[in-house]
Design an enzyme around this catalytic site. Sequence first.
Site, mmCIF file in Angstrom:
data_model
loop_
_atom_site.group_PDB
_atom_site.id
_atom_site.type_symbol
_atom_site.label_atom_id
_atom_site.label_comp_id
_atom_site.label_asym_id
_atom_site.label_seq_id
_atom_site.Cartn_x
_atom_site.Cartn_y
_atom_site.Cartn_z
ATOM 1 N N ASP A 391 0.857 -1.189 0.000
ATOM 2 C CA ASP A 391 0.000 0.000 0.000
ATOM 3 C C ASP A 391 0.898 1.245 0.000
ATOM 4 O O ASP A 391 2.109 1.144 0.199
ATOM 5 C CB ASP A 391 -0.873 -0.050 1.269
ATOM 6 C CG ASP A 391 -1.916 1.050 1.319
ATOM 7 O OD1 ASP A 391 -2.260 1.600 0.263
ATOM 8 O OD2 ASP A 391 -2.394 1.352 2.443
ATOM 9 N N GLU A 394 2.716 5.067 -3.992
ATOM 10 C CA GLU A 394 2.756 6.013 -5.137
ATOM 11 C C GLU A 394 4.032 6.840 -5.160
ATOM 12 O O GLU A 394 4.456 7.187 -6.262
ATOM 13 C CB GLU A 394 1.534 6.940 -5.073
ATOM 14 C CG GLU A 394 0.215 6.223 -5.193
ATOM 15 C CD GLU A 394 -0.160 5.408 -3.958
ATOM 16 O OE1 GLU A 394 0.318 5.745 -2.861
ATOM 17 O OE2 GLU A 394 -0.894 4.441 -4.120
ATOM 18 N N ASP A 495 -8.905 3.492 -2.586
ATOM 19 C CA ASP A 495 -9.975 3.899 -1.680
ATOM 20 C C ASP A 495 -11.229 4.371 -2.400
ATOM 21 O O ASP A 495 -11.382 5.548 -2.708
ATOM 22 C CB ASP A 495 -9.464 4.989 -0.734
ATOM 23 C CG ASP A 495 -8.358 4.458 0.164
ATOM 24 O OD1 ASP A 495 -8.138 3.230 0.173
ATOM 25 O OD2 ASP A 495 -7.715 5.271 0.848
HETATM 26 O O1 MIG Z 1 -3.880 6.130 4.290
HETATM 27 O O2 MIG Z 1 -3.621 0.856 5.657
HETATM 28 O O3 MIG Z 1 -5.933 2.195 0.318
HETATM 29 O O4 MIG Z 1 -6.859 -0.053 1.685
HETATM 30 O O5 MIG Z 1 -6.875 0.068 4.492
HETATM 31 C C1 MIG Z 1 -4.643 4.974 4.370
HETATM 32 C C2 MIG Z 1 -4.782 1.592 5.806
HETATM 33 C C3 MIG Z 1 -3.767 3.768 4.276
HETATM 34 C C4 MIG Z 1 -4.965 3.030 2.329
HETATM 35 C C5 MIG Z 1 -5.426 1.836 1.582
HETATM 36 C C6 MIG Z 1 -6.453 1.100 2.395
HETATM 37 C C7 MIG Z 1 -5.873 0.713 3.722
HETATM 38 C C8 MIG Z 1 -5.383 1.958 4.457
HETATM 39 N N1 MIG Z 1 -4.420 2.660 3.620
#
Ligand code: MIG
Length: 815
Positions: A391, A394, A495
Amino acid sequence: MAQVLGELLRVHEDDEGRLELAFEAGRGELSLALDGTARLRLWQGEAPPMDLDTALGRTPFELAPARWRTESGRPALMYAGREGAARVEIAARPFALRVCDREGGTVAALGDFAFNEDGGVSATLRSRADEHFFGFGERGGGLDKRGEQIQLRNRDVLMPPRSDARYVSIPFFVGHSAGRAARGILVDAPGPCDFDVAASSDREVRMETRSGGLDLCVFAGPLPADVLDRFTRRAGRQALPPVWALGHHQSRWGYRSAKSVTSVARQLRERRIPTDAIHLDIDYMDGYRVFTWHPKRFPDPKGLMASLRQNGFRTVAIVDPGVKVDPEYPIYQDGRSRGVFCSEGSGREWIQRVWPGQAAMPDFNRPDVRTWWGQQHAGLLDAGVAGIWNDMNEPAGWRRDLRLGRAILPLQSQDATRVMQADPVEAERRGGELATRRQAIPLVSHESVRNLYGQQECRATRDELKRGHPQARPFVLTRSGTTGIQQLAAVWTGDNASRWSHLRESMPMLMGLSLSGVAFCGADIGGFGGHCSPELFARWMQIGALYPFARTHSVWYSRRQEPWRFGSRVESIAREALELRMRLLPYLAGLFRDAHETGAPVWRPLFFEFPETEGLAEVDDQVMIGSSLMAAPVVERGATRREVMLPPGLWWDVSSDACFRGPRRIEVEAPLERLPLFARGGSLVPMQSAVQHTGERPAEPFVLEVYPGADCETVLWDDAGDGTATPARTPLRLHDRAGGRLRLEIGRREGELGVDARPLRVVVHGAGRPDAVFSDGIALAEGDAVDEYRVVEGRVEIRLLDQGDARSLEIDPAP
Ligand code: MIG
């Protein structure tokens, strides 16, 4: 100020078949690949555009020995081989290209080349006014991108306007008008780029890289499938997922402790909700320090995962790239002493705020950093983690935030303009030496290679999971990526929210991502943010269970999203939807195999299967799942019926065996229990009985659903699921002579993998009460035993024992 390329001054043919071009204001190179793909590179100064094959470790461009010749007064670079052919005509004043296929038809006409101030290049592709455009990676809005202005720069964002940048940028698109040859264009850039998709002028697509010259490929059709085949040959094909990853994944940010995970797992089994994987979000970490476990809430990870595994669950753990700046934290200390982190221009570590507070960001462009990062996974893997979820890559981050208990409000978005990273090509060239000699690696600005960041992280992760097991099929899930990410990871679309519009939008978004090469993709089922209603959850699960990647996920401050949180009616609907996915497993596995070998996606827009038919480019709330099934989900609140567009041919309503002839639009009843699902006439769909997870032995391992209406052939793959043996392959063929005898040929099974003898039930839909049924020429008796047939509600069911031998079945209709 844009600066035109100026005149083409010189053309020089090198020994291998490339054409070197010298312009007044820059240089270029033109080449052809063995499959007829044309590639143009343009740059200013000494350095050619970054070679992404080297930077990302992709298969190099398969250069064809093309020739520079003049035919009928027109100079052109040409090549004709078995796998492809192309001729590229060049005009010198002003410089322009025409790429032609084997038959001489124009694939692409490109012109208006110009440099911008930062060395980026803009160019124009000529288009027909009726051409539709698909792809560009992960995008909001409709399926057809005509009329849009698109920015491709990876970033963390909540459902932006459609023109805005998102997590995954893939600068590739397919151009298609009904009945004409399709084509594809790739602008193979490491950094941000922009497209004007016939928005300013309805006959032009304008493309521009922001820096670093241009590296553009043109892929010929004629079919959309041919374009995808060529494009994925260039960018990389879909990696085969491990079979368990094709099951349902249950996730939530908010499974705060081992206890809560165990309780969810127990209920999934008790309530018989088919599920293969449970995801651990950032809750499992100690103060959000990556690669740690919270000592109180997850005191015994090994024990937790062993017990999950015993119940048929794999565990997927989230890994964020940001490493907490904490002098007491060994991973940070080690990384800092080895200099693995990105720096600002001044040489200072690049620090930004993410979950753990201040964090340093590893420079994944360097092979030594990727290896280092891979090694940090040891603790997770030893404890029994089966897949890694990348996650925030980017990368996401912010400069300031406000912390209120568990809530963190990012206050000021990051500004990465001064950040530097290793030049990925140079870093690659220096390989292993790097760790000791990193001072000498040239740096480039993060911005110029920004879109590679998440992909390079996935590469580190995947390489680690394969280390010592080259045959293994790792499961990596990513939020960010660019061209070719499908070789490394599955992609989820980030998200979304529990809104009907987001359910609706997931369809074109996933079809567009699929056409960008990413077959293994899915959106969070039920929606990530916001509170999901029972009705929305039911509808979302119905189609979500058929997403190529099927994961239920939600945020901790939203209503819980396990299927039983919405009442028993919705729970049953979810169970049935996931059972359907499990029953379709043999079919789905075959589609992933196709994606891996031919580039054809699992989720396909209608036009992909019916490129001759007008009016299908607009249809983006229906999807072909492979070439045999079409889903038309209800994506509107309160609706209990919907209109369905049937492309040409016969269509069988899977729930009733009602048969329709397209093209036409029909209205179908769709009460909450029902997903409108159609089988294409002339198809063979291998299925099995429902299981709770892919490791469970199905009661019936092989049920072949036969939908008459046309001849067809397909292959049944039997697969160990983990790459340990080459799969077994059983060719299947249907001869459907209209009105006459229906003949099904089951070919001899080939391949290394041993498959035990197993019962096979062949189900022929719409066969009525037949006159006679033959197996290898011998008439079968009616009955329930092996080598007998019976008639059930208008279907003929034949029971056989599948021992891998060739077989033929024939059905004579009643006179
Ligand atoms: O800033 O890890 O898209 O799936 O649950 C949020 C917490 C960070 C974004 C991800 C989401 C995940 C969440 N993450």
